[in-house]
Motif scaffolding. Structure first.
Motif, mmCIF file in Angstrom:
data_model
loop_
_atom_site.group_PDB
_atom_site.id
_atom_site.type_symbol
_atom_site.label_atom_id
_atom_site.label_comp_id
_atom_site.label_asym_id
_atom_site.label_seq_id
_atom_site.Cartn_x
_atom_site.Cartn_y
_atom_site.Cartn_z
ATOM 1 N N UNK A 1 0.763 -1.229 0.089
ATOM 2 C CA UNK A 1 0.123 -0.042 0.023
ATOM 3 C C UNK A 1 0.837 1.247 0.075
ATOM 4 N N UNK A 2 0.603 2.317 -0.742
ATOM 5 C CA UNK A 2 1.490 3.475 -1.045
ATOM 6 C C UNK A 2 0.853 4.282 -0.025
ATOM 7 N N UNK A 3 1.465 5.122 0.631
ATOM 8 C CA UNK A 3 1.346 6.401 1.320
ATOM 9 C C UNK A 3 0.279 6.395 2.251
ATOM 10 N N UNK B 1 22.774 2.366 2.247
ATOM 11 C CA UNK B 1 21.390 2.111 2.368
ATOM 12 C C UNK B 1 20.904 1.544 1.129
ATOM 13 N N UNK B 2 19.886 0.512 1.053
ATOM 14 C CA UNK B 2 19.538 0.138 0.011
ATOM 15 C C UNK B 2 17.823 -0.101 -0.052
ATOM 16 N N UNK B 3 16.981 0.711 -0.616
ATOM 17 C CA UNK B 3 15.752 0.780 -0.817
ATOM 18 C C UNK B 3 15.221 0.193 -1.995
ATOM 19 N N UNK C 1 4.747 4.072 -7.611
ATOM 20 C CA UNK C 1 5.524 3.318 -6.789
ATOM 21 C C UNK C 1 5.392 3.576 -5.353
ATOM 22 N N UNK C 2 5.706 2.575 -4.619
ATOM 23 C CA UNK C 2 5.950 2.562 -3.093
ATOM 24 C C UNK C 2 7.300 2.123 -2.719
ATOM 25 N N UNK C 3 7.979 2.597 -1.748
ATOM 26 C CA UNK C 3 9.139 2.409 -1.301
ATOM 27 C C UNK C 3 9.243 1.525 -0.053
ATOM 28 N N UNK C 4 10.210 0.599 0.102
ATOM 29 C CA UNK C 4 10.366 -0.379 1.235
ATOM 30 C C UNK C 4 12.225 -0.413 1.257
ATOM 31 N N UNK C 5 12.510 -0.460 2.513
ATOM 32 C CA UNK C 5 13.907 -0.938 2.585
ATOM 33 C C UNK C 5 14.253 -2.237 2.522
ATOM 34 N N UNK C 6 15.490 -2.592 2.008
ATOM 35 C CA UNK C 6 15.632 -4.090 1.802
ATOM 36 C C UNK C 6 15.309 -5.043 3.005
ATOM 37 N N UNK C 7 15.521 -4.451 4.131
ATOM 38 C CA UNK C 7 15.230 -5.206 5.352
ATOM 39 C C UNK C 7 13.662 -5.893 5.385
#
Length: 176
Positions: free
Chosen positions: A8-10, A100-102, A160-166
């Motif tokens: 889900x975005x935002x 950092x990896x997103x 798009x929506x963003x998450x960190x690699x973790x």
């Protein structure tokens, strides 16, 4: 029944876009999906459905989320295999990167020209690598001042929506 993962975005940004995990589960189930589970409060939901069209799944979820939350919630859906591939691509794309990896997750697949354009914006400090509907953003120590952001990705490649690699790794391990 196939299992999918929705991003889900935002949501849960600021005071006006609150959408609690319990409300996400309720809305997802109201849309007819089963085996619903959420993970942390950033808008990650796993569910099962007999639907096979990603566009139909996203439309059904977005309508249910609008009804429940009272605001539009763009939703980006992946199969388990697609999410697993994104997590695996991270290792190949990072290739020794220690910052950092997103990952920006795209609603639509980008064109080859759009991929070239976004990857050409890379610099020594910030790198964008596209794999399917995922843009891996490899950022340095000053990631809060990065020029390659999800907003830049959206402007060039669409929703798009963003998450960190973790989080991506945790979801792949947990749900795939």
């Amino acid at each position: 029944m196939a299992t999918y993962i929705g991003f889900l975005r935002a949501i849960n940004l600021g005071a006006r876009r609150k959408f609690a995990k319990a409300a996400i589960v309720r809305a997802t189930e109201a849309a007819g999906f089963t085996d619903v589970e959420t993970y942390i409060n950033t808008g990650n939901v796993r569910f099962a459905t007999s639907l096979r069209s990603r566009a139909k799944i996203e439309a059904a979820l977005e309508a249910a989320y609008l009804d429940e939350a009272g605001f539009e919630v763009p939703t980006i859906v992946f199969t388990q295999a697609e999410l697993r591939a994104i997590a695996e691509d991270a290792e190949r794309f990072a290739d020794g990167h220690d910052g950092r990896h997103y990952v920006s997750l795209l609603k639509q697949a980008p064109t080859a020209a759009a991929v070239r354009a976004i990857e050409e914006r890379s610099s020594a400090e910030e790198v964008a690598k596209v794999g399917g509907r995922a843009v891996h953003l490899l950022l340095g120590a000053n990631y809060h001042e990065a020029k390659l952001t999800n907003a830049v990705i959206e402007k060039a490649l669409g929703v798009a929506t963003n998450r960190n690699l973790t989080v991506i790794r945790a979801l792949a391990e947990r749900w795939c």
